[in-house]
Write a protein that holds these residues in place. Structure first.
Motif, PDB file in Angstrom:
ATOM      1  N   VAL A   7       1.359  -1.144   0.278  1.00  0.00           N
ATOM      2  CA  VAL A   7       0.265   0.052  -0.384  1.00  0.00           C
ATOM      3  C   VAL A   7       0.998   1.590  -0.080  1.00  0.00           C
ATOM      4  CG1 VAL A   7      -0.045  -0.078   2.505  1.00  0.00           C
ATOM      5  CG2 VAL A   7      -2.352   0.851   1.003  1.00  0.00           C
ATOM      6  N   THR A   8       0.639   2.162  -1.066  1.00  0.00           N
ATOM      7  CA  THR A   8       1.283   3.778  -1.031  1.00  0.00           C
ATOM      8  C   THR A   8       0.867   3.932   0.142  1.00  0.00           C
ATOM      9  OG1 THR A   8      -0.601   4.580  -2.255  1.00  0.00           O
ATOM     10  CG2 THR A   8       1.632   3.063  -3.189  1.00  0.00           C
ATOM     11  N   GLN A  13       0.241   7.169   0.166  1.00  0.00           N
ATOM     12  CA  GLN A  13      -0.687   7.601  -0.040  1.00  0.00           C
ATOM     13  C   GLN A  13      -2.212   7.082  -0.708  1.00  0.00           C
ATOM     14  OE1 GLN A  13       0.992   7.784  -2.026  1.00  0.00           O
ATOM     15  NE2 GLN A  13       2.330   9.933  -2.738  1.00  0.00           N
ATOM     16  N   GLN A  14      -2.160   5.626  -0.106  1.00  0.00           N
ATOM     17  CA  GLN A  14      -3.715   5.069   0.304  1.00  0.00           C
ATOM     18  C   GLN A  14      -3.891   4.903   0.925  1.00  0.00           C
ATOM     19  OE1 GLN A  14      -2.086   2.001  -2.433  1.00  0.00           O
ATOM     20  NE2 GLN A  14      -2.395   2.151  -4.404  1.00  0.00           N
ATOM     21  N   TRP A  15      -2.787   4.825   1.793  1.00  0.00           N
ATOM     22  CA  TRP A  15      -2.654   4.611   3.326  1.00  0.00           C
ATOM     23  C   TRP A  15      -3.573   5.943   3.678  1.00  0.00           C
ATOM     24  CZ3 TRP A  15      -3.686   1.075   6.702  1.00  0.00           C
ATOM     25  CH2 TRP A  15      -3.142   1.399   8.389  1.00  0.00           C
ATOM     26  N   ILE A  46      -5.789   6.547  -6.980  1.00  0.00           N
ATOM     27  CA  ILE A  46      -5.339   6.223  -5.768  1.00  0.00           C
ATOM     28  C   ILE A  46      -6.693   5.445  -5.278  1.00  0.00           C
ATOM     29  CG2 ILE A  46      -5.208   6.686  -3.082  1.00  0.00           C
ATOM     30  CD1 ILE A  46      -3.947   8.699  -3.517  1.00  0.00           C
ATOM     31  N   ALA A  49      -6.894   2.086  -7.289  1.00  0.00           N
ATOM     32  CA  ALA A  49      -5.402   0.675  -6.519  1.00  0.00           C
ATOM     33  C   ALA A  49      -6.450   0.151  -5.961  1.00  0.00           C
ATOM     34  CB  ALA A  49      -5.021   1.129  -6.632  1.00  0.00           C
ATOM     35  N   LEU A  50      -7.333   0.773  -4.947  1.00  0.00           N
ATOM     36  CA  LEU A  50      -8.263   0.702  -4.105  1.00  0.00           C
ATOM     37  C   LEU A  50      -9.315  -0.081  -4.200  1.00  0.00           C
ATOM     38  CD1 LEU A  50      -7.368   3.451  -1.058  1.00  0.00           C
ATOM     39  CD2 LEU A  50      -6.062   1.614  -1.322  1.00  0.00           C
TER      40      LEU A  50
END
Length: 152
Positions: free
Chosen positions: A43-44, A46-48, A79, A82-83
């Motif tokens: 997880v990046t 930004q995603q977090w 983002i 991807a999530l």
């Protein structure tokens, strides 16, 4: 160290004493401790941040989510894709305004955060042990004051 030793003659503060650079350097020092955990979870950062914000607010429209997670709107689109591919978020059209999307965590998203949170808390506790809880609180208070002052 006197004030003149912090200046370069052109009235620029030395880089390490420049507020933008000091904030960036502090952020990097903190994130260096979190990145291995995030990388291990694929997880990046930004995603977090998006996942953390959604956990706090339950549901948000895209523009508010981008602002709260400190990501640019075009980046948020990538983002979220991807999530969604991982099954962590779902997007629904706002019934009162079909042009707006509402984003929320799925059960899998909640489960993911619950599984990773103990690692995140342990890293935070390590930082707090090094810096001290009073200093962390003071830093957060000062950063919040700076943010609020500059955004009024």
């Amino acid at each position: 160290m006197n004030d003149t030793s912090l200046r370069d003659g052109f009235e620029f503060a030395k880089t390490r004493r420049s507020l933008p650079m000091a904030l960036l350097m502090a952020r990097e020092a903190v994130m260096e401790r979190f990145r291995p955990m995030l990388n291990a979870q694929n997880v990046t950062e930004q995603q977090w941040r998006v996942l953390r914000v959604l956990r706090e607010v339950d549901i948000a429209d895209a523009s508010a989510l981008a602002r709260m997670a400190c990501v640019l709107p075009p980046s948020l689109t990538r983002i979220l894709r991807a999530l969604q591919d991982r099954g962590f978020v779902e997007t629904r059209r706002d019934p009162s305004d079909g042009r707006r999307a509402k984003i929320a965590l799925t059960d899998a998203g909640h489960s993911f955060i619950n599984a990773v949170s103990p690692q995140s808390a342990a890293i935070y506790a390590e930082i707090e042990n090094l810096v001290g809880p009073e200093r962390i609180t003071a830093l957060l208070d000062e950063i919040e004051f700076l943010y609020n002052t500059l955004n009024n």
